[in-house]
Scaffold this motif. Sequence first.
Motif, PDB file in Angstrom:
ATOM      1  N   GLY A 252     -21.235  36.909  -3.005  1.00 54.20           N
ATOM      2  CA  GLY A 252     -22.030  36.368  -4.098  1.00 54.20           C
ATOM      3  C   GLY A 252     -22.893  37.403  -4.776  1.00 54.20           C
ATOM      4  O   GLY A 252     -22.418  38.379  -5.351  1.00 54.20           O
ATOM      5  N   GLY A 253     -24.203  37.195  -4.724  1.00 58.00           N
ATOM      6  CA  GLY A 253     -25.149  38.046  -5.439  1.00 58.00           C
ATOM      7  C   GLY A 253     -25.146  39.487  -4.998  1.00 58.00           C
ATOM      8  O   GLY A 253     -25.600  40.363  -5.729  1.00 58.00           O
ATOM      9  N   ILE A 254     -24.649  39.745  -3.798  1.00 56.69           N
ATOM     10  CA  ILE A 254     -24.627  41.128  -3.313  1.00 56.69           C
ATOM     11  C   ILE A 254     -23.766  41.987  -4.217  1.00 56.69           C
ATOM     12  O   ILE A 254     -24.180  43.056  -4.666  1.00 56.69           O
ATOM     13  CB  ILE A 254     -24.094  41.186  -1.866  1.00 56.69           C
ATOM     14  N   THR A 255     -22.564  41.539  -4.527  1.00 52.84           N
ATOM     15  CA  THR A 255     -21.680  42.327  -5.381  1.00 52.84           C
ATOM     16  C   THR A 255     -22.174  42.349  -6.812  1.00 52.84           C
ATOM     17  O   THR A 255     -21.981  43.329  -7.513  1.00 52.84           O
ATOM     18  CB  THR A 255     -20.259  41.753  -5.357  1.00 52.84           C
ATOM     19  N   ALA A 256     -22.815  41.268  -7.264  1.00 52.32           N
ATOM     20  CA  ALA A 256     -23.353  41.242  -8.626  1.00 52.32           C
ATOM     21  C   ALA A 256     -24.447  42.287  -8.781  1.00 52.32           C
ATOM     22  O   ALA A 256     -24.490  43.023  -9.781  1.00 52.32           O
ATOM     23  CB  ALA A 256     -23.893  39.844  -8.949  1.00 52.32           C
ATOM     24  N   SER A 257     -25.328  42.369  -7.814  1.00 54.81           N
ATOM     25  CA  SER A 257     -26.410  43.362  -7.897  1.00 54.81           C
ATOM     26  C   SER A 257     -25.858  44.772  -7.828  1.00 54.81           C
ATOM     27  O   SER A 257     -26.363  45.692  -8.488  1.00 54.81           O
ATOM     28  CB  SER A 257     -27.420  43.135  -6.768  1.00 54.81           C
ATOM     29  N   GLU A 258     -24.826  44.944  -7.005  1.00 51.00           N
ATOM     30  CA  GLU A 258     -24.203  46.281  -6.925  1.00 51.00           C
ATOM     31  C   GLU A 258     -23.595  46.657  -8.271  1.00 51.00           C
ATOM     32  O   GLU A 258     -23.723  47.799  -8.729  1.00 51.00           O
ATOM     33  CB  GLU A 258     -23.116  46.283  -5.852  1.00 51.00           C
ATOM     34  N   LEU A 259     -22.927  45.677  -8.906  1.00 46.15           N
ATOM     35  CA  LEU A 259     -22.303  45.952 -10.202  1.00 46.15           C
ATOM     36  C   LEU A 259     -23.340  46.358 -11.233  1.00 46.15           C
ATOM     37  O   LEU A 259     -23.175  47.346 -11.964  1.00 46.15           O
ATOM     38  CB  LEU A 259     -21.545  44.705 -10.687  1.00 46.15           C
ATOM     39  N   LEU A 260     -24.465  45.607 -11.298  1.00 50.64           N
ATOM     40  CA  LEU A 260     -25.528  45.931 -12.247  1.00 50.64           C
ATOM     41  C   LEU A 260     -26.128  47.307 -11.956  1.00 50.64           C
ATOM     42  O   LEU A 260     -26.394  48.093 -12.864  1.00 50.64           O
ATOM     43  CB  LEU A 260     -26.621  44.850 -12.193  1.00 50.64           C
ATOM     44  N   ALA A 261     -26.325  47.578 -10.631  1.00 49.88           N
ATOM     45  CA  ALA A 261     -26.886  48.879 -10.269  1.00 49.88           C
ATOM     46  C   ALA A 261     -25.951  49.999 -10.653  1.00 49.88           C
ATOM     47  O   ALA A 261     -26.373  51.034 -11.192  1.00 49.88           O
ATOM     48  CB  ALA A 261     -27.157  48.915  -8.762  1.00 49.88           C
TER      49      ALA A 261
ATOM     50  N   GLU B  21     -15.709  28.614  11.207  1.00 50.46           N
ATOM     51  CA  GLU B  21     -16.699  28.612  10.131  1.00 50.46           C
ATOM     52  C   GLU B  21     -16.039  28.937   8.787  1.00 50.46           C
ATOM     53  O   GLU B  21     -14.922  29.461   8.731  1.00 50.46           O
ATOM     54  CB  GLU B  21     -17.809  29.615  10.428  1.00 50.46           C
ATOM     55  N   SER B  22     -16.760  28.680   7.730  1.00 49.42           N
ATOM     56  CA  SER B  22     -16.277  29.007   6.395  1.00 49.42           C
ATOM     57  C   SER B  22     -16.480  30.491   6.125  1.00 49.42           C
ATOM     58  O   SER B  22     -17.324  31.133   6.766  1.00 49.42           O
ATOM     59  CB  SER B  22     -17.039  28.198   5.342  1.00 49.42           C
ATOM     60  N   PRO B  23     -15.711  31.068   5.161  1.00 52.62           N
ATOM     61  CA  PRO B  23     -15.909  32.483   4.825  1.00 52.62           C
ATOM     62  C   PRO B  23     -17.358  32.785   4.453  1.00 52.62           C
ATOM     63  O   PRO B  23     -17.905  33.821   4.842  1.00 52.62           O
ATOM     64  CB  PRO B  23     -14.962  32.691   3.639  1.00 52.62           C
ATOM     65  N   LYS B  24     -18.002  31.889   3.694  1.00 55.90           N
ATOM     66  CA  LYS B  24     -19.384  32.102   3.272  1.00 55.90           C
ATOM     67  C   LYS B  24     -20.310  32.180   4.473  1.00 55.90           C
ATOM     68  O   LYS B  24     -21.200  33.036   4.537  1.00 55.90           O
ATOM     69  CB  LYS B  24     -19.816  30.948   2.355  1.00 55.90           C
ATOM     70  N   ALA B  25     -20.105  31.291   5.469  1.00 56.85           N
ATOM     71  CA  ALA B  25     -20.952  31.287   6.663  1.00 56.85           C
ATOM     72  C   ALA B  25     -20.775  32.566   7.472  1.00 56.85           C
ATOM     73  O   ALA B  25     -21.749  33.145   7.959  1.00 56.85           O
ATOM     74  CB  ALA B  25     -20.627  30.070   7.530  1.00 56.85           C
TER      75      ALA B  25
END
Length: 486
Positions: free
Chosen positions: A377-386, A447-451
């Motif tokens: 989720g947000g981890i890759t988005a923040s990396e992309l912006l950075a 568990e789910s991938p997200k978990a």
Amino acid sequence: MTDSISDTGKSLDQELDEAISGFDQIQTELNYRQAQATLRELVENLDLTAQERSGLESEIHGLETMLEKLDRLVVQIAAFGMVGRGKSSLLNALLGQQIFETGAIHGVTRSQQSANWSIESEAIAGSDQEILRVTLPSVNRSQIELIDTPGIDEVQGEAREALARQAAQQADLLLFIVSGDITKVEFQALSELRNFGKPMILVFNKIDQYPDADRMSIYQKIRDERVKELLSPDEIVMAAASPMVARAVKRPDGRMSAQMIRLDPQVQDLKLKILEVLHREGKSLVALNSMLFADQINDRLLQRKLDIREQTANRTIWNGVMTKAIATAVNPVMVLDLISSAAIDVAMIMSLSKLYGISMTQQGAIKLLQRIAIAMGGITASELLANLGLSSLKSLLGLSAPATGGLSLAPYLSVAVTQGAVAGVSTYAIGQIAKVYLANDASWGAESPKAVVTKILSSLDEDSILNRIKDELRAKLDLSARQPTK
């Protein structure tokens, strides 16, 4: 009429007993063959690399030895006891010949010794000490192997204790030899051996050294007090492996003197007890103990395999981290940063899949990377912006270097290191997530991938990872040599 019915009833009972006995023998044979097949499959399909085999040679040899034992139907009987209790003499008495080394010096058994006691029928009576052959219920020829272990109280006991433990794990029947009332050390050793869950016989040896009343008193104390919680009375026998008796002998000068005369061993009760146990459950003992031993060794092999794969996987991940960090840091073109980053992540995932024996194509690796990115989720988005922001700044500083006379080079490299470190952290997280997925046979488990991803990410120390990447990047890019002199 009544007698006829009674006779018929007895006949039916006998037939039922024979049918049950026959079924038990069939079941025993099936269990034995199943154990044999299982162990052979384990030995022939270890699937270990040379690195994984290193340090496990004794365990692998143990499995091979156990398989040979099953193939030959070898029943192993191991003798334990303190120094001077007459273990070796007792085994020699069972064999009817001096095979095991004995002596007056304590600790004469320096290493594990064994001898094949091939028997077809056991002659209990007689003084010629002849050991005939006894064949256990089997389609093949059977062998009994007697194993003598060092004294449990000897000097350098740790190594010998490990040797005794190994013998106890592999043996099918344990003999514990004492020569008087049980000491605290003996009771502790007996308790530990009992934990192996093997059939055991406690042998009160050297009974010839006690008057009849004292001998029975000691025997009863052992039976009723010392080992009451560990052994049943049926598991205790008395013996005299090498009995000596004083006889009056006339000397040449006519005077009488006492001379010690060695008598025949008194081990008939022990022989009968051993044969009783082996006849009752010989093949079952071998099959069960082989499986228990193989299970223990297999656990060690699997753990070793997992440990080495974990180490190799971590090295693979870190190589991917640094490759991506360097590629991102030295690449001045923003679009190429993103393309090379994805290619490095895909290559790392494919390397990990090969390590864990999971067949995966490049397309499969890309799909897994996409699933991980979505779960992050947000981890890759923040990396992309950075990356976008830092890449733009890095490009501007790089282009302005000629105009500033190289003054913008230092901040350019600083930005490059930061950008590379951010990219490296992302790859580290992706690698750890992919490793868990692949180690679980390409599954997210219950568990789910997200978990799963959330759990892994929460366990990562991003600051320490970031600093480690920066330190290695600075060393590789040799920033100190590029700093302008003041």
